[in-house]
Write a protein that holds these residues in place. Structure first.
Motif: not given
Lengths: 377, 289, 293
Positions: A86, C207, C211, C216
């Motif tokens: 990422k 992705i 994430s 998050e």
């Protein structure tokens, strides 16, 4: 009143931040050829980040000392992938749209897989030293100049069955795409040589510190040999395996050469065998000796194979820019013509699919030192 | 069969790692109703401090341990005094306390990252030897020590709660904070007691786990969550429940691996949590309100 | 210029997430730590449909919304009737469970390896591929969300939610079916952030489970704390502030091993400072303090 002032203040603060963010984007007027690099300076593969950077820095220094590329200085823009695809994507996007590099050097399967499509779309070459078989397949702008599991697994299978004469193999690998491919290779090759894969366990590199549950299952399968592959978890696994009384022969790959392995696994890793790209720092070959001498002068340590691999990457890309031009297409065209390039990490010829075929030797750890055990057959 | 016993043994050890931390979290939550999320960070900060003293600074084991214990208590008390108490005086709701706790977590975890880097650290200086064998089941010295010390700590906590005046005051506050104040329990003093005790309890597990498997900054948050799960599944205010739940979670996680892959361990623990929250929110030992 | 659009697109994506979280926590008082889970569900469902079976983008997003709404319903129904702390823990548990599902269901999500090469959306015959067009696209969605949120929170439905936030028991005694309202807003906000997730996935084109972690969820929480709870402008301001601040720190040229943790430490301190000195956030009107400072 107060509320309105607060709103105004917030808007001004935001404006400030926008300005500050944009400030850094001023294109510098100085003429320089840039290459990008997305490397793991932090994260579980940080050992590779440090070494690849050292190798490429040295190469850049040499290129510029010799007058640069057609008189223009070469510079590598380094970004930290943090061993995380990422993060790598963000870094790659920045390198492509802001630094506008024609080529990006990288390592690690997950990272490479994530940024290669971006390179493909933006016509930027991505040169990786990741080990996933077929990583460049289907991508015009992807290249690899290192060994892959296509080289390592057959060599290890052969070693286990012919040299060690062992038949029962347990495998413990970090959950990942390369592990799947390596496992598939083991499953297809090992039985053909008369062996049996008695257990397969995976672990999550980032999350786990206690591998005893998987090791318990492995122990119950009574293996003669245990192949462990991952990054930072590897020495911990080997340590815990020994503590649990698993007596199987420890096997691995060049991950075993990272410095914390001996520190953490100590005697547990003594006598282990591992596959490694044919790269002997002690070889009398002149190219190797010159390279090691310069590396030792600059960094005070011996160069391992990935530093050398990325040293070669910079040299190859510099040649591409010099001979063909400063764009992804030019670099790509040149690379496909490269034949028998005398790299320190091995003689390099790029196949039409962007991959290379390099050899793998068997090494071992004896008395806490890394020794060449047997050259590739 | 042998695997099963080994897995149970591993699970047993895992449970005893959670138990003292869970008791600490439970003490704090049941008396103050504050979600001291940062509890897990006190745990991992203690581990890192011990590492810094024992390995690079090369102090003796005992000295490192003592300094770490004192520091942990200071940290726990400090968070309460500097962050939670002033907010409560201003009338903060539990939500605000939780947020400030999260702020503390983010700050501490990244302080550790900055100081030590994100990689796993090994604390052990000893040679690697085979563990002790009990009829085919292997346990390392560290694992045995973890169990022994945790049992002692939990026992000590239980005895103190049951038989001392302070313990009674803690129980009073757990059951009914307002009533406790009315009958003269000094809530501020009890706060100080539970924060100190809770923070002290985490030191032994932190050090032993560090010596056994190593530490990494992310372990703080994980431990907080495990402790919270154990407390709620066991029943808020019931320390024995927290211990029970810790063991149960540890065992189910490890045994679960017998049937499914190791990667599902976490999921199993949280599946249990969700099941309890939905079907039996008062926990194992709690009573319907 | 491309880079500025990149920043603005990220801002638009997170504004939607922040607004929806604000509707849940700031307006309705339902403290949840599972927002990133729904963000992830939206991202994965949308990306998988387009990647694996070539579903047209709008249909993929619609399916993601429906899937998220259903999951929100099944999680919300048994847990929202519980006291605040229990629901919080349940939302925490759900968040971690979803992360594990993303990470372990390898055959579907490719686990930590993630999904690569997610296509840009194809709408009305053309692809939204340039930075500029994605900026416009995300801006439109963000504005629609803002308008939707505004009307919803201003409506009688919204007023009941605010009443529930203030005093749940009082609202119940006035005859409002509190449980139903809570479940509805939980579903609505979950669906909104799933749209945000889809935008995210198709923008970054990659992705993976990392994430969509608890961290998050906490980040999204800090967006609305700092921006201001109970106000939609506040959400926007919080997002802009927290997105641009780390970017402006770049010109300090810190090495990345220092910059990352440093930035996070600033977040942590900001969170504590704001909670202590300005609990209503930069712009807010509601502060979650009993004395409502």
């Amino acid at each position: 009143m107060f509320g309105k002032t607060m709103r105004l203040a917030s808007i001004l603060v935001c404006a400030f931040f926008i300005a500050a963010a944009v400030y850094d984007l001023d294109a510098s007027a100085q003429q320089v050829y840039k290459l990008g690099a997305v490397l793991p300076f932090t994260g579980s593969a940080s050992f590779f980040g440090k070494n690849t950077r050292q190798g490429s820095d040295m190469a850049v220094g040499e290129v510029n000392a010799a007058g640069g590329i057609n008189g223009v200085k070469l510079e590598v823009v380094y970004e930290d992938s943090k061993t995380e695809p990422k993060e790598a994507v963000t870094a790659m996007n920045k390198l492509v749209s802001i630094d506008k590099v024609p080529a990006v050097m990288t390592i690690l399967t997950g990272v490479s897989r994530a940024i290669i499509p971006i390179g493909e779309k933006s016509k930027v070459v991505v040169m990786t030293s990741a080990m996933l078989p077929g990583i460049t397949e289907g991508y015009k702008y992807a290249f690899r100049n290192a060994t892959s599991y296509d080289n390592h697994v057959p060599a290890m299978v052969d070693f286990i069955t012919a040299d060690l004469k062992m038949k029962r193999l347990a495998i413990m690998m970090a959950q990942s795409e390369w592990a799947d491919r390596a496992l598939a290779l083991y499953k297809s090759l090992f039985p053909k040589k008369g062996g049996e894969i008695v257990s397969v366990e995976t672990f999550q590199e980032e999350a786990e510190t206690d591998f005893r549950t998987q090791l318990t299952k492995i122990k119950a399968s009574k293996p003669e040999a245990l192949f462990v592959e991952g990054f930072k978890a590897v020495p911990v696994i080997i340590k815990q395996a020994t503590e649990m009384g698993i007596k199987a022969q420890v096997l691995g790959s060049h991950t075993l050469e990272s410095p914390d392995v001996l520190k953490i696994a100590k005697t547990a890793v003594e006598g282990a065998y591992y596959t490694k790209t044919a790269f002997d720092p002690n070889s009398p070959d002149k190219i190797m000796q010159d390279y090691q001498k310069k590396y030792k002068e600059r960094y005070g340590e011996t160069s391992e194979v990935y530093a050398a691999t990325h040293y070669d990457q910079v040299k190859l890309l510099a040649l591409a820019i010099k001979n063909k031009g400063y764009s992804g297409d030019a670099v790509r065209e040149y690379l496909l013509t490269v034949k028998d390039f005398p790299g320190v990490s091995g003689v390099t010829t790029f196949l039409p699919n962007g991959d290379v075929n390099k050899i793998v030797d068997i090494w071992t750890i004896k008395d806490g030192k890394y020794n060449l055990y047997r050259l590739a057959k | 069969m042998e695997i099963l016993i080994q897995l149970i043994a591993n699970g047993f050890v895992a449970g005893w790692i959670y138990a003292p931390v869970a008791i600490g979290f439970g003490l704090i939550y049941s008396t103050t109703r504050d979600f001291h999320f940062a509890h897990g960070l006190v745990y991992i900060s203690a581990a890192y401090l011990f590492y810094a003293l024992y390995v690079p600074a090369n102090l003796s084991f005992l000295l490192s341990f003592v300094i770490t214990s004192v520091a942990a208590v200071v940290l726990g008390l400090g968070i309460d005094y500097v962050i939670y108490r002033p907010l409560k005086k201003q009338g903060a709701t539990p939500f605000i306390i939780l947020l400030s706790s999260i702020g503390v977590i983010i700050f501490l975890e990244n302080l550790i990252l900055l100081a030590f880097g994100p990689e796993r650290m090994a604390l052990s200086k000893a040679d690697i030897t085979e563990g002790y064998q009990f009829g085919g089941v292997y346990m390392t010295k560290m694992q045995l020590l973890i169990v022994a010390f945790s049992i002692l700590l939990c026992l000590a906590a239980w005895l103190l709660i049951k038989y001392t005046k302070t313990g009674r005051a803690i129980r009073a506050m757990s059951n009914d904070p307002e009533m406790a104040q009315i009958i003269g329990v000094s809530t501020n003093m009890i706060r100080a007691v539970v924060f100190s005790a809770g923070s002290a309890l985490v030191v032994v597990p932190a050090v032993l786990v560090g010596l056994d498997t190593g530490i990494s900054p992310q372990m703080g948050m994980t431990m907080t969550v495990m402790a919270a799960v154990a407390v709620f599944v066991g029943g808020v205010g019931h320390l024995i429940g927290a211990v029970f739940a810790s063991l149960m979670i540890g065992m189910i996680q490890n045994l679960g691996v017998f049937y499914v892959e190791a990667k599902w361990q976490d999921l199993i623990a949280f599946g249990i949590l969700l099941a309890f929250i939905i079907f039996r929110p008062m926990g194992l030992l709690g009573h319907r309100a | 210029m491309d880079y500025i659009f990149h920043l603005l697109i990220i801002i638009n994506i997170y504004i939607i997430a922040a607004i929806s979280l604000n509707m849940l926590i700031g307006f309705s008082g339902i403290l949840s730590l599972s927002h990133a889970a729904f963000f992830g569900i939206g991202a994965y469902v949308s990306a998988l449909l387009v990647l694996k079976i070539g579903t047209p983008y709008l249909l993929a997003v619609a399916t993601a919304i429906v899937a998220t709404a259903l999951i929100a319903y099944f999680i919300g129904k048994p847990t929202l009737r519980l006291k605040g702390d229990y629901f919080l823990l349940a939302s925490l548990g759900f968040q971690i469970v979803m992360f594990r599902v993303f990470s372990n269901w390898y055959s579907l999500t490719r686990g930590p390896a993630g999904l690569i090469d997610i296509p840009r959306p194809s709408l009305l015959g053309s692809t939204v591929s340039s930075q500029f067009s994605y900026f416009v696209f995300s801006l439109i969605v963000a504005v629609i969300s803002l308008i939707f949120a505004h009307f919803l929170m201003d409506s009688p439905f919204g007023r009941v939610l605010k009443a529930i936030r203030e005093d749940e028991i009082a609202a119940q005694s006035l005859g409002k079916d509190v449980a139903r309202f809570k479940i509805l807003i939980f579903i609505v906000t979950g669906s909104m952030v799933s749209v945000s997730g889809s935008l995210y996935a198709h923008y970054i084109t990659y992705i993976n489970p990392y994430s969509f972690t608890l961290g998050e969820s906490i980040f999204m929480l800090s967006l609305i704390i700092i921006g201001g709870m109970g106000t939609l402008t506040g959400s926007a301001v919080g997002v802009i502030f927290l997105t641009l601040m780390p970017e402006s720190l770049r010109f300090l040229q810190l090495p990345s091993t220092v910059a990352g943790p440093m930035r996070q430490m600033i977040y942590g301190v900001l969170l504590i400072v704001f909670v202590k000195f300005r609990p209503q956030g930069l712009i807010g009107e509601y502060s979650f303090f009993r004395t409502n400072r």
